[in-house]
Enzyme design. Structure first.
Site, PDB file in Angstrom:
ATOM      1  N   LEU A  33      31.805 -15.021  16.384  1.00  0.00           N
ATOM      2  CA  LEU A  33      32.594 -14.903  17.613  1.00  0.00           C
ATOM      3  C   LEU A  33      34.047 -14.548  17.338  1.00  0.00           C
ATOM      4  O   LEU A  33      34.640 -14.992  16.364  1.00  0.00           O
ATOM      5  CB  LEU A  33      32.521 -16.225  18.382  1.00  0.00           C
ATOM      6  CG  LEU A  33      31.109 -16.671  18.768  1.00  0.00           C
ATOM      7  CD1 LEU A  33      31.161 -17.997  19.533  1.00  0.00           C
ATOM      8  CD2 LEU A  33      30.379 -15.619  19.593  1.00  0.00           C
ATOM      9  N   HIS A  37      34.531 -12.273  22.647  1.00  0.00           N
ATOM     10  CA  HIS A  37      33.511 -13.205  23.142  1.00  0.00           C
ATOM     11  C   HIS A  37      34.169 -14.377  23.890  1.00  0.00           C
ATOM     12  O   HIS A  37      33.707 -14.794  24.947  1.00  0.00           O
ATOM     13  CB  HIS A  37      32.725 -13.816  21.973  1.00  0.00           C
ATOM     14  CG  HIS A  37      31.959 -12.847  21.142  1.00  0.00           C
ATOM     15  ND1 HIS A  37      32.292 -12.539  19.848  1.00  0.00           N
ATOM     16  CD2 HIS A  37      30.839 -12.122  21.412  1.00  0.00           C
ATOM     17  CE1 HIS A  37      31.424 -11.685  19.348  1.00  0.00           C
ATOM     18  NE2 HIS A  37      30.530 -11.394  20.277  1.00  0.00           N
ATOM     19  N   LYS A 150      32.977  -3.442  26.460  1.00  0.00           N
ATOM     20  CA  LYS A 150      32.881  -2.857  25.112  1.00  0.00           C
ATOM     21  C   LYS A 150      31.500  -2.219  24.885  1.00  0.00           C
ATOM     22  O   LYS A 150      31.381  -1.173  24.278  1.00  0.00           O
ATOM     23  CB  LYS A 150      33.161  -3.979  24.103  1.00  0.00           C
ATOM     24  CG  LYS A 150      32.576  -3.828  22.734  1.00  0.00           C
ATOM     25  CD  LYS A 150      33.512  -3.048  21.851  1.00  0.00           C
ATOM     26  CE  LYS A 150      33.151  -3.060  20.394  1.00  0.00           C
ATOM     27  NZ  LYS A 150      31.753  -3.106  20.060  1.00  0.00           N
ATOM     28  N   SER A 186      35.248  -6.547  17.343  1.00  0.00           N
ATOM     29  CA  SER A 186      33.806  -6.487  17.105  1.00  0.00           C
ATOM     30  C   SER A 186      33.489  -7.373  15.925  1.00  0.00           C
ATOM     31  O   SER A 186      34.288  -7.484  14.988  1.00  0.00           O
ATOM     32  CB  SER A 186      33.405  -5.046  16.782  1.00  0.00           C
ATOM     33  OG  SER A 186      32.127  -5.024  16.167  1.00  0.00           O
ATOM     34  N   ARG A 188      31.576  -6.683  13.733  1.00  0.00           N
ATOM     35  CA  ARG A 188      31.418  -5.817  12.560  1.00  0.00           C
ATOM     36  C   ARG A 188      32.758  -5.477  11.891  1.00  0.00           C
ATOM     37  O   ARG A 188      32.773  -4.982  10.770  1.00  0.00           O
ATOM     38  CB  ARG A 188      30.720  -4.523  12.944  1.00  0.00           C
ATOM     39  CG  ARG A 188      29.255  -4.714  13.320  1.00  0.00           C
ATOM     40  CD  ARG A 188      28.565  -3.391  13.533  1.00  0.00           C
ATOM     41  NE  ARG A 188      27.126  -3.536  13.640  1.00  0.00           N
ATOM     42  CZ  ARG A 188      26.488  -3.822  14.766  1.00  0.00           C
ATOM     43  NH1 ARG A 188      27.160  -3.984  15.882  1.00  0.00           N
ATOM     44  NH2 ARG A 188      25.172  -3.956  14.767  1.00  0.00           N
TER      45      ARG A 188
HETATM   46  P1  AMP Z   1      27.590  -9.345  20.709  1.00  0.00           P
HETATM   47  O1  AMP Z   1      27.745 -10.678  20.057  1.00  0.00           O
HETATM   48  O2  AMP Z   1      28.237  -8.239  19.959  1.00  0.00           O
HETATM   49  O3  AMP Z   1      26.181  -9.063  21.139  1.00  0.00           O
HETATM   50  O4  AMP Z   1      28.439  -9.432  22.053  1.00  0.00           O
HETATM   51  C1  AMP Z   1      28.198 -10.437  23.000  1.00  0.00           C
HETATM   52  C2  AMP Z   1      28.954 -10.111  24.257  1.00  0.00           C
HETATM   53  O5  AMP Z   1      30.351 -10.035  23.968  1.00  0.00           O
HETATM   54  C3  AMP Z   1      28.557  -8.746  24.833  1.00  0.00           C
HETATM   55  O6  AMP Z   1      28.511  -8.842  26.238  1.00  0.00           O
HETATM   56  C4  AMP Z   1      29.679  -7.862  24.373  1.00  0.00           C
HETATM   57  O7  AMP Z   1      29.885  -6.742  25.207  1.00  0.00           O
HETATM   58  C5  AMP Z   1      30.860  -8.814  24.441  1.00  0.00           C
HETATM   59  N1  AMP Z   1      31.938  -8.322  23.586  1.00  0.00           N
HETATM   60  C6  AMP Z   1      31.861  -7.973  22.278  1.00  0.00           C
HETATM   61  N2  AMP Z   1      33.053  -7.501  21.843  1.00  0.00           N
HETATM   62  C7  AMP Z   1      33.891  -7.542  22.908  1.00  0.00           C
HETATM   63  C8  AMP Z   1      35.268  -7.188  23.117  1.00  0.00           C
HETATM   64  N3  AMP Z   1      36.016  -6.687  22.140  1.00  0.00           N
HETATM   65  N4  AMP Z   1      35.791  -7.362  24.344  1.00  0.00           N
HETATM   66  C9  AMP Z   1      35.042  -7.866  25.360  1.00  0.00           C
HETATM   67  N5  AMP Z   1      33.746  -8.231  25.233  1.00  0.00           N
HETATM   68  C10 AMP Z   1      33.177  -8.071  24.023  1.00  0.00           C
END
Ligand code: AMP
Length: 286
Positions: A33, A37, A150, A186, A188
């Site tokens: 996170l 997030h 994003k 991200s 990543r």
């Molecule tokens: P993930 O853990 O990458 O699957 O992301 C979980 C949630 O967090 C998803 O709804 C993503 O779009 C959101 N998210 C990831 N990175 C960002 C960011 N930089 N800004 C806003 N929301 C994000």
């Protein structure tokens, strides 16, 4: 904050809240996170009574097994961050809890899964996303679920799925949270080496250059995409795609007559990054 690993314990942890008529907000994540997030968690905290977060690195949405193996995981750190944001319930299931032996159901949102990421990663990526999100919605049964802009295509896929299957949840889309130099946060990003980290903010600069062109009246999508591609090239980045599409159904546009989504995916060093910008031209469209 309570942390649970099984579907049965999510149901029992939420039963009393549901009986009492409390609103439930849900943020599905894959962990590692960051502030992006946590912005979703904070928004939920401000809007609902009970905040539920899931952390599950969903194997069926990875087309590249090396990417799955390299995906960062740190449950102890994530739980501390969620606790600090006053999360009520963390659901961190195992792969076998979500996909027990014999699992064979798939949710596919046909058309909107095809462009952009669908071309680069294959449509199986969004089949994996839709399937896991549908299952998580059935487990948590939230009134609202929070997603980041994003992942613009994910928002379109999930919104379509919820409408098509009449899943009673409101999808709340939150703005992309960025580093000071514009790089979209991200999980990543921690894998970028120093050179890639220095070049990666060119993605946001490319989106801004494209967006400025649209705002100044350019209506030819190819010219807008070229401006973005040039900015990327200046940083030594060749995009997997740099597309100008409809934000509603992700259809590629030739000429811009309404709001547009400009979306980029690019490998920078060893890491595949995605980002996008929504450009609103409203009723002043020419
Ligand atoms: P993930 O853990 O990458 O699957 O992301 C979980 C949630 O967090 C998803 O709804 C993503 O779009 C959101 N998210 C990831 N990175 C960002 C960011 N930089 N800004 C806003 N929301 C994000």
């Amino acid at each position: 904050m309570q942390t649970v690993e099984t579907i049965a314990s999510v149901r029992s942890a939420l039963a009393e809240h549901r009986r009492a008529g409390r609103t439930i907000g849900f943020i599905p994540t894959m962990g590692a996170l960051h502030k992006g997030h946590l912005a979703l968690v904070r928004r939920a905290r401000a809007e609902v009574d009970v905040v539920v977060v899931s952390i599950f690195v969903n194997p069926i949405q990875f087309n590249d097994q090396r990417d799955l193996a390299a995906y960062p995981r740190d449950l102890a750190r994530d739980s501390a961050a969620l606790h600090a944001e006053r999360t009520d319930l963390l659901f961190a299931p195992t792969v076998s809890e979500m996909y027990p032996p014999g699992f064979q159901t798939e949710v596919r949102v046909k058309e909107v899964s095809k462009p952009l990421e669908g071309v680069s990663r294959g449509t199986a990526h969004f089949d994996g996303v839709a399937t896991v999100v549908a299952k998580l919605f059935n487990i948590v049964q939230p009134g609202r679920a929070y997603f980041g802009q994003k992942d613009a295509q994910q928002v379109v896929v999930v919104t379509r799925m919820v409408r098509d299957l009449a899943i009673p949840v409101e999808i709340v889309v939150c703005p992309t949270v960025r580093e000071a130099d514009g790089l979209a946060m991200s999980s990543r990003n921690v894998r970028l080496d120093a050179d890639a980290r220095r070049r990666a903010p060119a993605i946001k600069r490319a989106l801004d250059a494209a967006s400025r062109l649209v705002e100044s009246g350019e209506r030819r999508a190819s010219i807008v995409a070229e401006a973005a591609t040039r900015t990327l090239a200046d940083a030594g980045i060749t995009p997997e795609y740099c597309d100008v599409v409809s934000p509603v159904d992700l259809r590629p546009l030739e000429s811009i007559s309404d709001d547009v989504l400009i979306a980029i995916a690019a490998r920078v060093g060893d890491v595949r990054l995605i980002d996008n910008i929504l450009v609103s031209i409203g009723s002043s469209a020419q």
